[in-house]
Write an enzyme that holds these catalytic residues in place. Structure first.
Site, mmCIF file in Angstrom:
data_model
loop_
_atom_site.group_PDB
_atom_site.id
_atom_site.type_symbol
_atom_site.label_atom_id
_atom_site.label_comp_id
_atom_site.label_asym_id
_atom_site.label_seq_id
_atom_site.Cartn_x
_atom_site.Cartn_y
_atom_site.Cartn_z
ATOM 1 N N LYS A 159 44.908 38.315 5.353
ATOM 2 C CA LYS A 159 43.703 37.494 5.488
ATOM 3 C C LYS A 159 42.869 37.603 4.221
ATOM 4 O O LYS A 159 42.959 38.637 3.573
ATOM 5 C CB LYS A 159 42.846 37.882 6.694
ATOM 6 C CG LYS A 159 42.606 39.350 6.947
ATOM 7 C CD LYS A 159 42.015 40.240 5.938
ATOM 8 C CE LYS A 159 40.669 39.989 5.344
ATOM 9 N NZ LYS A 159 40.249 41.032 4.379
ATOM 10 N N TYR A 244 36.118 38.607 9.567
ATOM 11 C CA TYR A 244 36.203 39.359 10.838
ATOM 12 C C TYR A 244 35.041 38.991 11.755
ATOM 13 O O TYR A 244 35.194 38.918 12.976
ATOM 14 C CB TYR A 244 36.187 40.870 10.583
ATOM 15 C CG TYR A 244 37.462 41.387 9.987
ATOM 16 C CD1 TYR A 244 38.608 41.499 10.772
ATOM 17 C CD2 TYR A 244 37.539 41.772 8.661
ATOM 18 C CE1 TYR A 244 39.789 41.964 10.235
ATOM 19 C CE2 TYR A 244 38.719 42.245 8.114
ATOM 20 C CZ TYR A 244 39.842 42.338 8.906
ATOM 21 O OH TYR A 244 41.019 42.792 8.380
HETATM 22 P P1 NAD Z 1 44.383 45.762 -4.121
HETATM 23 O O1 NAD Z 1 43.582 45.313 -5.291
HETATM 24 O O2 NAD Z 1 44.329 47.195 -3.771
HETATM 25 O O3 NAD Z 1 45.916 45.365 -4.329
HETATM 26 C C1 NAD Z 1 46.310 44.119 -4.842
HETATM 27 C C2 NAD Z 1 47.717 44.228 -5.357
HETATM 28 O O4 NAD Z 1 48.064 42.987 -5.965
HETATM 29 C C3 NAD Z 1 47.891 45.303 -6.441
HETATM 30 O O5 NAD Z 1 49.079 46.000 -6.208
HETATM 31 C C4 NAD Z 1 48.007 44.502 -7.727
HETATM 32 O O6 NAD Z 1 48.807 45.156 -8.694
HETATM 33 C C5 NAD Z 1 48.702 43.246 -7.221
HETATM 34 N N1 NAD Z 1 48.545 42.118 -8.119
HETATM 35 C C6 NAD Z 1 49.543 41.311 -8.523
HETATM 36 N N2 NAD Z 1 49.093 40.385 -9.360
HETATM 37 C C7 NAD Z 1 47.786 40.616 -9.536
HETATM 38 C C8 NAD Z 1 46.775 40.001 -10.316
HETATM 39 N N3 NAD Z 1 47.028 38.924 -11.078
HETATM 40 N N4 NAD Z 1 45.526 40.514 -10.251
HETATM 41 C C9 NAD Z 1 45.240 41.557 -9.451
HETATM 42 N N5 NAD Z 1 46.160 42.194 -8.690
HETATM 43 C C10 NAD Z 1 47.412 41.722 -8.734
HETATM 44 O O7 NAD Z 1 43.952 44.865 -2.881
HETATM 45 P P2 NAD Z 1 44.184 45.178 -1.339
HETATM 46 O O8 NAD Z 1 42.978 45.865 -0.806
HETATM 47 O O9 NAD Z 1 45.488 45.804 -1.109
HETATM 48 O O10 NAD Z 1 44.136 43.680 -0.743
HETATM 49 C C11 NAD Z 1 45.264 42.816 -0.827
HETATM 50 C C12 NAD Z 1 45.135 41.738 0.267
HETATM 51 O O11 NAD Z 1 45.138 42.385 1.541
HETATM 52 C C13 NAD Z 1 43.872 40.913 0.216
HETATM 53 O O12 NAD Z 1 44.127 39.586 0.564
HETATM 54 C C14 NAD Z 1 42.967 41.550 1.265
HETATM 55 O O13 NAD Z 1 42.036 40.647 1.832
HETATM 56 C C15 NAD Z 1 43.983 42.012 2.273
HETATM 57 N N6 NAD Z 1 43.531 43.190 3.054
HETATM 58 C C16 NAD Z 1 43.587 43.121 4.399
HETATM 59 C C17 NAD Z 1 43.176 44.197 5.161
HETATM 60 C C18 NAD Z 1 43.265 44.154 6.659
HETATM 61 O O14 NAD Z 1 42.691 45.011 7.311
HETATM 62 N N7 NAD Z 1 43.981 43.196 7.227
HETATM 63 C C19 NAD Z 1 42.675 45.333 4.528
HETATM 64 C C20 NAD Z 1 42.648 45.378 3.153
HETATM 65 C C21 NAD Z 1 43.076 44.290 2.406
#
Ligand code: NAD
Length: 393
Positions: A159, A244
């Protein structure tokens, strides 16, 4: 949004409890009919039988490949996949070779199941991978969901599903064309406290819902992160955790809002939040007469879902985080089992996929599209200062 799967199972069990003496059920996809006759022991035996007969591939776990090994994959999804019954961590997609080495060792992932963003399309030939789970920054969801569908895999997308409704529609269309299913990372739809407040609201257990307060926010850290860049995140806290709060109002009422008004709060740190909102508020009106007020913020912590009804109230707080969630009603505490949200979500989705069943609408791309449409309507209402009629939007 109706939690139809949950409610229909409850209704089904209630009807069975009424004492059916002869049941004849056609089983979708199995071309046979199960007939069961026992007034007294029927409920338990029938459900057990259905579950075992439906499990077309007993003991098989679907192979999931995680795309993007950031915080959510590393700290929540991969550990949860060590607990799941219907799926397992089979592969990874990462642009960072050091992460690939670390994950291969830690989770015993074979080299041939490791991909980067350049050779991603080759995943189509990998029979070990059934489901691709896109866990990238929001602006990249559409591209990788569409590629995953074109590779012939089922997809789970985090999401918000995307930034714009037209991207969501393209993702839905790509999955439909590939004849693959698309789930969104709506983990709370498999979480028992959340399912209970869906029931309390939708079944009007405390009478009609009159007012909902639904808010989600936290203090955001690193000023350089993609979540603060509009081009990657699509917006600020509304896109990230405000969704949410939107979901909360929709799953308590089981309805779609008909109007929205919204306001941006003044920025206390205009440098950090130069690209996205820092805090905002919005109000929905629902067709059944309920109204809601919500806040989302990257400046202050708040996590609450409260419903005031004709004959009482209920609430969850915390309501949206990884748990344990906590709930109360005007009649006393809500007691529910505490589960791992991510394991429950992935198992719920993968069990349906294994059983060859259609995923319930409220966890699919259709639901993601409804939320993204509302996210954009909230921004439009705040930017114009006008109440928007969503029936015409
Ligand atoms: P994060 O920044 O920790 O991770 C993002 C990942 O994408 C990294 O591994 C990064 O290397 C990679 N990536 C690849 N290309 C990239 C670019 N061009 N720029 C930046 N990063 C790049 O983020 P996250 O917290 O893991 O969130 C990722 C997704 O998951 C988001 O859409 C977020 O909304 C979602 N999320 C959902 C929940 C949930 O409870 N459902 C919780 C956290 C995050």
């Amino acid at each position: 949004m109706k939690n139809q799967d949950y409610n229909s199972r409850r209704t089904f069990l209630r009807n069975l409890g009424a004492g059916a003496s002869a049941l004849s059920l056609p089983l979708a996809g199995f071309g046979e009919t199960l007939t069961y006759q026992n007034e007294h022991t029927g409920i338990h035996s029938l459900v057990t039988n259905l579950d075992s007969i439906r499990s077309s591939q007993p003991g098989r776990k679907l192979g999931i490949a995680l795309v993007g090994l950031g915080s959510y994959s590393k700290n929540q999804l991969a550990p949860a996949l060590q607990q799941t019954q219907y799926c397992r961590l089979a592969g990874i997609v990462t642009g960072t070779p050091a992460k690939a080495t670390e994950w291969m060792q830690k989770y015993n992932i074979p080299k041939e199941n490791v991909y980067d963003y350049k050779n991603f399309d080759r995943i189509a030939d990998n029979k070990d991978i059934d489901v691709i789970y896109v866990v990238l920054p929001n602006s990249m969801h559409a591209e990788y969901v569409i590629k995953a569908a074109q590779a012939g895999k089922h997809v789970i997308c985090e999401k918000p599903m995307a930034i714009y409704p037209k991207e969501c529609q393209a993702m839905i269309d790509a999955c439909k064309k590939a004849n693959k299913q698309l789930a969104i990372g709506y983990r709370l739809h498999y979480e028992p406290f959340t399912k209970e407040v869906m029931r309390l609201g939708q079944e009007k257990v405390f009478g009609a819902v009159k007012f909902i307060e639904s808010s989600d926010g936290f203090r955001s850290g690193d000023p350089t992160q993609w979540r603060l860049k509009k081009s990657m995140a699509g917006g600020g806290p509304l896109m990230d955790v405000g969704i949410y709060a939107i979901q909360g109002t929709r799953y308590i009422t089981g309805e779609e809002p008909i109007t929205v008004s919204a306001q941006f709060a003044p920025k206390t740190d205009p440098v950090k939040f130069k690209d996205v909102e820092e805090t905002m508020f919005w109000q929905f009106e629902f067709p059944g007469g309920a109204v809601s007020n919500s806040t989302t913020s990257y400046a202050a912590g708040v996590e609450r879902l409260y419903a005031s009804c004709e004959k009482g109230w209920f609430e969850l707080s915390p309501a949206f985080g990884y748990g344990p969630l906590k709930g109360r009603t005007s009649k006393g505490p809500i007691e529910m089992p505490v589960v791992n949200h991510q394991a429950a979500h992935m198992d719920g989705v993968c069990k349906d996929l294994l059983d060859g069943k259609q995923l319930p609408d409220h966890v699919t791309g259709a639901e993601g599209l409804r939320d993204v449409t509302l996210l954009q309507a909230i921004y439009r209402a705040a930017e114009t200062g006008r109440k928007i009629n969503l029936k015409k939007a």
